[in-house]
Design a protein around this motif. Structure first.
Motif, short mmCIF file in Angstrom:
data_model
loop_
_atom_site.label_atom_id
_atom_site.label_comp_id
_atom_site.label_asym_id
_atom_site.label_seq_id
_atom_site.Cartn_x
_atom_site.Cartn_y
_atom_site.Cartn_z
N THR B 40 0.86 -1.19 0.00
CA THR B 40 0.00 0.00 0.00
C THR B 40 0.89 1.23 0.00
O THR B 40 2.05 1.17 0.41
CB THR B 40 -0.89 0.04 1.25
N LEU B 41 0.33 2.32 -0.50
CA LEU B 41 1.03 3.60 -0.41
C LEU B 41 0.02 4.63 0.08
O LEU B 41 -0.95 4.94 -0.62
CB LEU B 41 1.63 4.00 -1.76
N GLY B 42 0.25 5.11 1.29
CA GLY B 42 -0.67 6.06 1.90
C GLY B 42 -0.66 7.40 1.17
O GLY B 42 0.29 7.72 0.44
N ASP B 43 -1.72 8.17 1.33
CA ASP B 43 -1.80 9.46 0.65
C ASP B 43 -2.78 10.35 1.39
O ASP B 43 -3.69 9.87 2.08
CB ASP B 43 -2.28 9.26 -0.79
N SER B 44 -2.55 11.63 1.24
CA SER B 44 -3.47 12.61 1.81
C SER B 44 -3.19 13.93 1.12
O SER B 44 -2.05 14.23 0.78
CB SER B 44 -3.25 12.73 3.32
N PHE B 45 -4.25 14.72 0.92
CA PHE B 45 -4.05 16.05 0.33
C PHE B 45 -3.40 17.00 1.33
O PHE B 45 -3.03 18.10 0.99
CB PHE B 45 -5.38 16.63 -0.13
N ALA B 46 -3.32 16.56 2.58
CA ALA B 46 -2.96 17.50 3.64
C ALA B 46 -1.52 17.41 4.10
O ALA B 46 -1.13 18.12 5.00
CB ALA B 46 -3.90 17.29 4.83
N ARG B 47 -0.73 16.52 3.52
CA ARG B 47 0.67 16.51 3.96
C ARG B 47 1.58 16.25 2.76
O ARG B 47 1.15 15.69 1.76
CB ARG B 47 0.88 15.46 5.04
N PRO B 48 2.84 16.67 2.86
CA PRO B 48 3.73 16.57 1.70
C PRO B 48 3.81 15.15 1.16
O PRO B 48 3.78 14.17 1.91
CB PRO B 48 5.09 17.01 2.27
N GLY B 49 3.93 15.04 -0.15
CA GLY B 49 4.04 13.74 -0.79
C GLY B 49 3.40 13.76 -2.16
O GLY B 49 2.59 14.64 -2.47
#
Ligand SMILES: Cc1cc2nc3c(=O)[nH]c(=O)nc-3n(C[C@H](O)[C@H](O)[C@H](O)COP(=O)(O)O)c2cc1C
Lengths: 439, 355
Positions: B40-49
């Motif tokens: 899996t690769l986590g993601d969020s609009f709210a933190r760098p990445g």
């Protein structure tokens, strides 16, 4: 000269009935065409977009190639199997939001080491809108104001990071967007992904002159090309831009043969395959807006008039067509005027429905021996009818093989096209500077 | 659960943000070397990445078998675009795609879009369920054999095998059909973290793989039983659900730590379970919980991806393989095959068949 490869997609340009035609979905097809384009040291690989399948009278159009994967995801995968080739995705500014799309584009630029491009389109009929949260959405007048604000906002986001690697808060307040926060992706290897514009109205041209790096056009004939080229380039000064800062690249088809005569013969056969009897009737219905399924494609054109307000055929991008009411008024554009022109042509030359469609719907095509085609392409660029071309092959995925093997070497010999990539990024291929970092 | 049920293992490859694909390719290949079901690769609009789905698409041609499961939020995104992107990941990976459905609850995320205010989690999880539902309908909207290329009639597709989905949800509607033809797995694998209350119903209804956080085997077993019961209430066969215990792991740098075992509530895994110890003890824990029927497998989040994933694969997994508790090679090609999940029948084809 700049060259790009259009992946043959959803239209009747693609001759799917040819035994050499393969999948338009399988990744191997994308990989083949992209590797071929990179072997030819092309500037970029181009994917179009459609967000709703075409319909006729509520039924899915079944004659042309349909179905394609989502562009940015395919291009991210192609970044793994290419090194230098630019990767351009057509993505609607109407059915996306700046934060998410700017992030996806910046991501592609990172994943490809600076090879990403975005072709900004605005198509926004409510037919397409039925697949999205907004529903119908945006009248014509607001499409380009949204697109322009969208691109400006994306550029703000692409700059919203400090040179020492930390997000810098942004805040955008405009007519279409009011957003703020931190962008999650550092400034990308090209500074900003390359911006391409496709759209022909005065609003579209103005938008291109103000904001685009490349224009994708259909003005492929020498005369129309020169006029368009002069018009768009003249608009640049107003925005403090030099003519070189915007590349004009018409989408063109080509047919090669050992001799010019053989190529002509092949081209005629390809046109017959592209315009099957069923396709001819459908092309006619797109203008007439009436059910013409009972007509004989080998017979004469209908003598009834078109229905200008019809929605019989939906989902076809109408390149440059003004709204139905102004289409009626305009001397060139409206369906009644088009029908009259087609009828006159068919009567003058004694053409059937199918022959008329073949005559009238072809786009600029370079047909001939490799030498002839190389000469013509060079002439177009020398005459300021284009800065380069987006080649639209008629076969997936091998349609570019002959061009790269037989025409590209001649262009290189003439010194009008590169023999190897000189820089790593798409901007460097296009000779475009990295945008100033408004940090 | 019969003692012989295969063990499933997955790993998260996110961590501190990285912007070079080589980093992620290295980790995915390592996990593939251990024959793990998926990363899996986590993601969020709210933190760098970077955008996780794009990263895993970049990883796809550089790997051969491992399943690829990016986190995809359903709150500020368009369900139609999301379903196209996930289907496309399945095409470019030849049947190895999944998506870990998530929601964006914060005001900070809402302000990045400026389209709608922040909303409570239970409302967003209901919407996430609708996103999963419309996604599956869109994936079915092309029957598998819709493309006919019939030269005689000039028809490229059989349009009777393409379907409008006509989905009307509480906050969006989609007419369909999809632009992307039905993906290789029929439906890419849907993963949901079903630990939190609001997410559990969505997980039971739409998840193929459900992650739960637990600090004791009894707690995991109870969560699993609850999920299976709820799935059955939605008319699903509970055996089509894989419940994986989510563990954050810190394998330190010793073979065995002085006090191996689970701890709950350290700051790094808020509300989750956190394992600190050596790779051998982790293998013991996995074997024990699995044997006892507490879970179908584990989703491991290494605290330091480079170091810990290497220890998981070459230590923990190698040991489980040595004891014949985990596969040593991939018998199939798709993520569904790794998970022992059937390729879903197409709902529209079934309806057509009955008509
Ligand atoms: C060469 C060319 C290619 C285009 N390609 C696409 C496309 O792939 N997808 C799309 O939705 N619209 C496409 N468009 C449509 C334009 O974005 C625009 O909506 C349309 O041209 C109408 O705008 P206009 O009046 O400024 O020409 C294309 C237009 C042109 C001229």
């Amino acid at each position: 000269m700049h060259l790009a490869a259009h992946f043959p997609g959803v239209n009747n340009t693609t001759v799917w009935a040819d035994p050499r035609s393969r999948s338009q979905i399988d990744f191997s097809s994308f990989e083949h065409l992209a590797r071929t384009a990179e072997r030819g040291t092309f500037d970029f690989f181009f994917l179009a977009e459609g967000l709703r399948l075409r319909e006729r009278n509520g039924r899915i159009h079944d004659l042309d190639v349909v179905g394609r994967p989502e562009s940015l995801t395919v291009l991210a995968a192609l970044a793994a199997v290419t090194d230098r080739l630019g990767l351009a995705a057509t993505v609607s500014a109407t059915f996306n939001e700046p934060y998410e799309l700017a992030r996806r584009l910046a991501t592609l630029d990172h994943l490809s080491d600076g090879r990403a491009a975005w072709n900004v389109v605005t198509s926004s009929d409510s037919f397409t809108g039925e697949n999205f949260r907004r529903g119908g959405y945006l009248d014509r007048a607001h499409r380009y104001t949204r697109a322009a604000e969208f691109v400006a906002t994306a550029r703000e986001l692409w700059d919203a990071w400090t040179p020492d690697g930390a997000p810098r808060p942004f805040r955008h307040r405009g007519q279409h967007f009011a957003i703020e926060g931190e962008f999650t992706v550092p400034r990308s290897p090209q500074g900003h992904p390359v911006v391409i514009q496709a759209g022909d109205s005065p609003e579209g041209r103005e938008f291109a002159a103000s904001a685009a790096d490349v224009v994708f056009t259909r003005h492929g004939t020498l005369e129309a090309g020169r006029t368009f080229y002069a018009d768009v380039k003249a608009r640049l000064a107003k925005y403090g831009r030099e003519p070189d800062e915007l590349k004009i690249m018409p989408g063109v088809t080509f047919v090669l043969g050992d001799s010019d005569a053989e190529a002509q013969e092949r081209a005629a056969e390809i046109r017959r395959q592209q315009v099957s009897p069923q396709t001819a009737l459908l092309a006619l219905e797109q203008i007439w807006g009436r059910d013409l399924s009972s007509y004989d494609p080998d017979g004469p054109l209908p003598d009834i008039d078109p229905d200008p307000e019809s929605s019989l055929v939906q989902g076809r991008v109408k390149h440059g067509d003004p709204s139905p009411s102004s289409r009626l008024r305009s001397s060139r554009g409206g369906p009644i005027a088009v029908a009259a022109r087609w009828r006159a042509l068919s009567e003058e030359k004694g053409l059937s429905i199918r022959q008329t469609v073949i005559e009238t719907t072809g786009r600029q095509s370079f047909i001939g021996s490799p030498r002839t085609v190389a000469e013509q392409l060079t002439e177009f660029v020398a005459a300021d009818a284009a800065d380069g071309f987006i080649l639209v092959p008629h076969l997936t995925p091998g349609g570019l093989d002959d061009f790269v093997d037989r025409v590209v070497p001649l262009l290189r010999e003439r010194g009008v096209f590169r023999s190897e990539y000189t820089g790593p990024t798409l901007r460097s291929h296009l000779g475009l500077a990295e945008p100033v970092w408004k940090g | 659960m019969p003692a012989t049920a295969p063990l499933h293992l997955a790993a998260e490859i996110g961590g501190p943000p990285r912007y070079d694909p080589g980093h992620y390719i290295g980790l995915a290949r390592l996990a593939e070397h251990g024959a793990l079901d998926f990363v899996t690769l986590g993601d969020s609009f709210a933190r760098p990445g970077l955008d996780a789905l794009a990263v895993l698409s970049r990883v796809a041609p550089a790997t051969g078998r491992i399943g690829l499961v990016p986190t995809v939020t359903t709150t500020h995104t368009e369900p139609f675009h999301v379903s196209s992107a996930v289907a496309t990941l399945d095409w470019v990976s030849r049947g190895r795609a999944g998506w870990n459905i998530d929601v964006s609850t914060t005001g900070a995320e809402a302000r990045l879009f400026g389209r709608r205010p922040a909303a409570p989690a239970d409302e967003l999880w209901r919407e996430a369920g609708e996103s999963a539902d419309v996604g599956a309908r869109l994936w079915d909207s092309w029957e598998d054999d819709a493309e006919i290329r019939d030269v005689a009639t000039g028809r490229f597709i059989d349009r009777d095998k393409l379907h409008h989905v006509d989905f009307e949800g509480a906050s969006f509607s989609v007419r369909g059909p999809a632009i992307v033809p039905r993906p290789p797995q029929g439906h890419p694998v849907t993963v949901v973290d079903g630990t939190s209350g609001p997410a559990r119903e969505t997980a039971a209804r739409h998840g193929d793989v459900v992650l739960v956080r637990a600090t004791a085997p009894e707690q995991a077993a109870a969560a699993r039983a609850d999920l299976r019961r709820r799935a059955a209430a939605h008319g699903r066969d509970p055996d089509t659900l894989r419940v994986l215990v989510a563990l954050t792991v810190d394998l330190g740098d010793a073979e065995t730590a002085p006090e191996p075992g689970l701890e709950s509530g350290p700051p790094l895994a808020a509300g989750g379970s956190y394992y600190r110890g050596g790779p051998v003890d982790l293998a013991e824990l996995i074997a024990r919980w699995h044997r006892g029927g507490a879970a179908d497998g584990f989703h491991l989040t290494p605290i330091t991806p480079g170091r810990d994933l290497e220890r998981i694969v070459n230590g923990t997994v190698a040991l489980l393989q040595h004891r014949s508790l985990f596969r040593t090679f991939y018998p199939g090609g798709t993520l569904r095959e790794h998970l022992g999940l059937a390729r879903p029948a197409n709902r529209y084809a079934l309806e057509g068949g009955r008509a």
